[in-house]
Design a protein around this motif. Structure first.
Motif, mmCIF file in Angstrom:
data_model
loop_
_atom_site.group_PDB
_atom_site.id
_atom_site.type_symbol
_atom_site.label_atom_id
_atom_site.label_comp_id
_atom_site.label_asym_id
_atom_site.label_seq_id
_atom_site.Cartn_x
_atom_site.Cartn_y
_atom_site.Cartn_z
ATOM 1 N N GLY A 168 0.801 -1.224 0.000
ATOM 2 C CA GLY A 168 0.000 0.000 0.000
ATOM 3 C C GLY A 168 0.829 1.268 0.000
ATOM 4 O O GLY A 168 0.511 2.227 -0.708
ATOM 5 N N VAL A 169 1.898 1.285 0.760
ATOM 6 C CA VAL A 169 2.743 2.484 0.834
ATOM 7 C C VAL A 169 3.368 2.763 -0.528
ATOM 8 O O VAL A 169 3.354 3.902 -1.008
ATOM 9 N N GLU A 170 3.893 1.719 -1.158
ATOM 10 C CA GLU A 170 4.507 1.894 -2.477
ATOM 11 C C GLU A 170 3.488 2.377 -3.510
ATOM 12 O O GLU A 170 3.781 3.255 -4.329
ATOM 13 N N ALA A 171 2.285 1.813 -3.460
ATOM 14 C CA ALA A 171 1.232 2.219 -4.392
ATOM 15 C C ALA A 171 0.841 3.680 -4.167
ATOM 16 O O ALA A 171 0.699 4.446 -5.122
ATOM 17 N N GLY A 182 0.317 5.249 -11.731
ATOM 18 C CA GLY A 182 1.374 5.562 -10.763
ATOM 19 C C GLY A 182 1.370 4.566 -9.617
ATOM 20 O O GLY A 182 2.427 4.087 -9.180
ATOM 21 N N ALA A 183 0.174 4.224 -9.134
ATOM 22 C CA ALA A 183 0.059 3.220 -8.074
ATOM 23 C C ALA A 183 0.520 1.858 -8.574
ATOM 24 O O ALA A 183 1.268 1.158 -7.896
ATOM 25 N N LEU A 184 0.076 1.511 -9.770
ATOM 26 C CA LEU A 184 0.422 0.209 -10.340
ATOM 27 C C LEU A 184 1.928 0.054 -10.502
ATOM 28 O O LEU A 184 2.508 -0.951 -10.082
ATOM 29 N N THR A 185 2.574 1.038 -11.084
ATOM 30 C CA THR A 185 4.020 0.932 -11.287
ATOM 31 C C THR A 185 4.786 1.112 -9.982
ATOM 32 O O THR A 185 5.852 0.519 -9.809
ATOM 33 N N GLY A 186 4.245 1.885 -9.071
ATOM 34 C CA GLY A 186 4.885 2.071 -7.769
ATOM 35 C C GLY A 186 5.020 0.772 -6.994
ATOM 36 O O GLY A 186 5.987 0.572 -6.254
ATOM 37 N N ILE A 187 4.080 -0.122 -7.172
ATOM 38 C CA ILE A 187 4.113 -1.425 -6.507
ATOM 39 C C ILE A 187 5.395 -2.189 -6.872
ATOM 40 O O ILE A 187 5.957 -2.903 -6.047
ATOM 41 N N PHE A 188 5.856 -2.007 -8.094
ATOM 42 C CA PHE A 188 7.005 -2.761 -8.593
ATOM 43 C C PHE A 188 8.340 -2.066 -8.352
ATOM 44 O O PHE A 188 9.376 -2.567 -8.765
ATOM 45 N N GLY A 189 8.302 -0.918 -7.706
ATOM 46 C CA GLY A 189 9.530 -0.236 -7.320
ATOM 47 C C GLY A 189 9.815 1.026 -8.107
ATOM 48 O O GLY A 189 9.216 1.276 -9.152
ATOM 49 N N PRO A 190 10.744 1.828 -7.588
ATOM 50 C CA PRO A 190 11.032 3.117 -8.208
ATOM 51 C C PRO A 190 11.593 3.013 -9.627
ATOM 52 O O PRO A 190 11.329 3.876 -10.455
#
Length: 139
Positions: A46-49, A83-91
């Motif tokens: 959740g935080v990454e997303a 942005g949430a979707l790609t954030g899940i997989f890292g910076p």
């Protein structure tokens, strides 16, 4: 696997709608972003997303406010979901998708301009760049 399938259907639907209608409707962008953040939270990301969603939507909002003809409000709303979707997989994935989308749109716009087409929608580039960036990590 179900989540990946639903995500692909969402991205393809967004692309098709934006190409045909030249807009991204709230009923596709906003719920998609919310579902991605909720699902990511359930699976411990959740935080990454939220960070990915906030960062990309913030960048798109600044561009939209500074140059409203550069992209539409639907693109800003779509930025939450992708942005949430790609954030899940890292910076690294987030940055690749964030940079890839405008580059892809620029290439498509140059090709369209040579054929006398004045503009191209940006949403499909956002979706394709996001899927491609994730694909590089997952595959």
């Amino acid at each position: 696997m179900l989540a990946a399938g639903v995500t692909v259907v969402w991205l393809v639907t967004l692309c098709g709608y934006d190409v045909r209608q030249r807009r991204l409707p709230n009923w596709l962008t906003l719920p998609g972003g919310v579902v991605i953040v909720l699902a990511a939270t359930l699976f411990g990301h959740g935080v990454e997303a939220l960070m990915g969603a906030g960062a990309l939507a913030g960048v798109y909002l600044l561009v939209y406010l500074g140059a409203p003809t550069a992209l539409g409000g639907g693109d800003v709303k779509l930025a939450v979901g992708v942005g949430a979707l790609t954030g899940i997989f890292g910076p690294d994935v987030w940055v690749l998708a964030a940079l890839g989308a405008p580059l892809l749109t620029a290439v498509l716009a140059a090709g369209a301009a040579m054929r006398g087409i004045p503009t191209v929608p940006h949403g499909p580039s956002m979706c394709v760049a996001s899927a491609a960036a994730i694909g590089l990590v997952v595959l």
